[in-house]
Design a protein around this motif. Structure first.
Motif, PDB file in Angstrom:
ATOM      1  N   PRO A 118      34.826  11.386 -56.085  1.00 33.51           N
ATOM      2  CA  PRO A 118      36.327  12.677 -55.158  1.00 33.51           C
ATOM      3  C   PRO A 118      36.813  12.822 -53.795  1.00 33.51           C
ATOM      4  O   PRO A 118      37.178  12.807 -53.862  1.00 33.51           O
ATOM      5  CB  PRO A 118      35.781  14.281 -55.700  1.00 33.51           C
ATOM      6  N   ILE A 119      35.121  12.386 -53.308  1.00 30.90           N
ATOM      7  CA  ILE A 119      35.527  11.868 -51.956  1.00 30.90           C
ATOM      8  C   ILE A 119      35.172  10.203 -51.532  1.00 30.90           C
ATOM      9  O   ILE A 119      33.565  10.019 -51.875  1.00 30.90           O
ATOM     10  CB  ILE A 119      33.612  13.470 -51.425  1.00 30.90           C
ATOM     11  N   PRO A 134      38.554  10.770 -62.819  1.00 29.18           N
ATOM     12  CA  PRO A 134      37.253  10.330 -63.599  1.00 29.18           C
ATOM     13  C   PRO A 134      38.035   8.813 -63.986  1.00 29.18           C
ATOM     14  O   PRO A 134      39.170   8.455 -64.313  1.00 29.18           O
ATOM     15  CB  PRO A 134      37.865  11.294 -64.380  1.00 29.18           C
ATOM     16  N   LEU A 135      37.107   7.689 -64.088  1.00 29.85           N
ATOM     17  CA  LEU A 135      37.344   6.643 -64.988  1.00 29.85           C
ATOM     18  C   LEU A 135      36.169   6.467 -65.914  1.00 29.85           C
ATOM     19  O   LEU A 135      35.096   6.580 -66.239  1.00 29.85           O
ATOM     20  CB  LEU A 135      37.353   5.305 -63.674  1.00 29.85           C
ATOM     21  N   GLU A 180      28.467   5.475 -58.116  1.00 27.80           N
ATOM     22  CA  GLU A 180      30.180   5.732 -58.139  1.00 27.80           C
ATOM     23  C   GLU A 180      30.859   4.877 -57.844  1.00 27.80           C
ATOM     24  O   GLU A 180      31.888   4.642 -57.801  1.00 27.80           O
ATOM     25  CB  GLU A 180      29.708   6.683 -56.666  1.00 27.80           C
ATOM     26  N   MET A 181      30.325   3.282 -57.719  1.00 27.15           N
ATOM     27  CA  MET A 181      30.986   2.310 -58.587  1.00 27.15           C
ATOM     28  C   MET A 181      31.338   1.784 -59.117  1.00 27.15           C
ATOM     29  O   MET A 181      30.754   1.415 -60.081  1.00 27.15           O
ATOM     30  CB  MET A 181      30.492   1.467 -57.175  1.00 27.15           C
ATOM     31  N   VAL A 206      46.505   2.434 -67.428  1.00 25.42           N
ATOM     32  CA  VAL A 206      45.596   2.208 -68.110  1.00 25.42           C
ATOM     33  C   VAL A 206      44.806   3.831 -68.136  1.00 25.42           C
ATOM     34  O   VAL A 206      44.574   4.750 -69.116  1.00 25.42           O
ATOM     35  CB  VAL A 206      45.072   1.562 -68.948  1.00 25.42           C
ATOM     36  N   ALA A 207      44.514   3.723 -67.558  1.00 27.44           N
ATOM     37  CA  ALA A 207      43.173   5.013 -67.290  1.00 27.44           C
ATOM     38  C   ALA A 207      43.676   5.912 -66.632  1.00 27.44           C
ATOM     39  O   ALA A 207      42.921   6.983 -67.117  1.00 27.44           O
ATOM     40  CB  ALA A 207      41.742   4.613 -66.292  1.00 27.44           C
ATOM     41  N   ALA A 208      45.284   6.168 -66.143  1.00 24.47           N
ATOM     42  CA  ALA A 208      45.599   6.879 -65.950  1.00 24.47           C
ATOM     43  C   ALA A 208      46.090   7.972 -66.658  1.00 24.47           C
ATOM     44  O   ALA A 208      47.286   9.214 -66.522  1.00 24.47           O
ATOM     45  CB  ALA A 208      46.768   7.091 -64.772  1.00 24.47           C
ATOM     46  N   GLY A 209      47.172   6.913 -68.032  1.00 24.23           N
ATOM     47  CA  GLY A 209      47.108   7.782 -69.065  1.00 24.23           C
ATOM     48  C   GLY A 209      48.818   6.731 -68.780  1.00 24.23           C
ATOM     49  O   GLY A 209      49.986   6.607 -69.354  1.00 24.23           O
ATOM     50  N   LYS A 210      49.074   6.327 -67.683  1.00 26.18           N
ATOM     51  CA  LYS A 210      50.396   5.396 -67.165  1.00 26.18           C
ATOM     52  C   LYS A 210      50.844   4.393 -68.517  1.00 26.18           C
ATOM     53  O   LYS A 210      52.101   4.082 -68.855  1.00 26.18           O
ATOM     54  CB  LYS A 210      50.669   4.657 -65.724  1.00 26.18           C
TER      55      LYS A 210
END
Length: 253
Positions: A118-119, A134-135, A180-181, A206-210
């Motif tokens: 997030p940062i 989130p991934l 975090e990578m 895909v991760a974003a649901g698009k």
């Protein structure tokens, strides 16, 4: 006449890609300047690949033909003494006369780095793609397997490419997390213009649901760039390995 294979690593932030341009600083120009200081002549350079502005390399090969008698280890030290801190020569090797950094290449591996937190990481500026949402790397890894194999990747090529044959073979595509990578690693026999960045951008969509996971085979078959995902930023992309012999795993600098 000697034929030398030279392996570089560089941070691409300051460069407008690898090819020499009239009005922009490039990797080849900077390396060629250093080479001229060491050899006293400006040799012609054959690069393994053409990289865009801001793209990095953990392994970037080129070859030169020269009459210089400087030993390989001496040339390595001399070049590194002349180069800036964002570029280094990893190896200098004598190779057969017919070796060509581009045409002798059997395949390449690219690494794409996504800082998933997030940062943002201020120390990763220009070196990673920031993604604050989130991934699930396991889901992304499974989705990436849709790209493995021999396919027509026209849907994953940016407009402006002059390549007529858009069929390529992806040997492997992995997605894993290190803290975090999130790391996307893809190896194949060749890649189209911006192909890796579009593959990664599609997986992020895909991760974003698009984009539904089950739609990936249809998108490949469509050959339609509009149906694929966004082009991920150049800053996260690294040419990771260049392969010149089989098995591919044996050829490293």
């Amino acid at each position: 006449m000697r034929n030398l294979r030279i392996t570089l690593a560089f941070r691409g932030c300051a460069y407008h890609g690898t090819q020499v341009q009239k009005n922009a600083l490039t990797v080849t120009e900077v390396f060629q300047d250093a080479l001229e200081k060491v050899l006293g002549v400006r040799e012609d350079i054959k690069n393994c690949s053409r990289l865009d502005a801001g793209v990095h390399a953990n392994q970037f090969d080129l070859n030169i033909k020269t009459q210089s008698a400087i030993p390989c280890d001496g040339l390595l030290r001399g070049l590194n003494a002349c180069l800036t801190g964002d570029m280094a020569v990893l190896a200098v090797r004598e190779v057969p006369e017919d070796f060509h950094a581009r045409y002798s290449c059997l395949g390449k591996e690219y690494l794409y780095k996504v800082h998933n937190a997030p940062i943002r990481d201020p120390f990763g500026a220009g070196l990673v793609c920031e993604y604050p949402f989130p991934l699930d790397e396991g889901t992304l890894h499974r989705a990436a397997q849709a790209f493995v194999g021999r396919h027509d990747f026209a849907a994953f090529c940016s407009a402006g490419s002059s390549v007529e044959d858009t069929v390529r073979t992806i040997h492997s595509f992995s997605v894993c997390r290190e803290g975090e990578m999130v790391l996307f690693t893809v190896a194949g026999d060749g890649f189209l213009y911006n192909m890796v960045r579009i593959l990664v951008g599609t997986l992020l969509d895909v991760a974003a649901g698009k984009i539904p996971v089950e739609a990936l085979p249809e998108i490949i078959a469509s050959r339609d760039r509009v149906r694929a995902g966004k082009t991920a930023p150049a800053c996260g992309l690294y040419l990771n390995r260049v392969f010149y012999q089989l098995p591919l795993e044996d050829d490293a600098p």
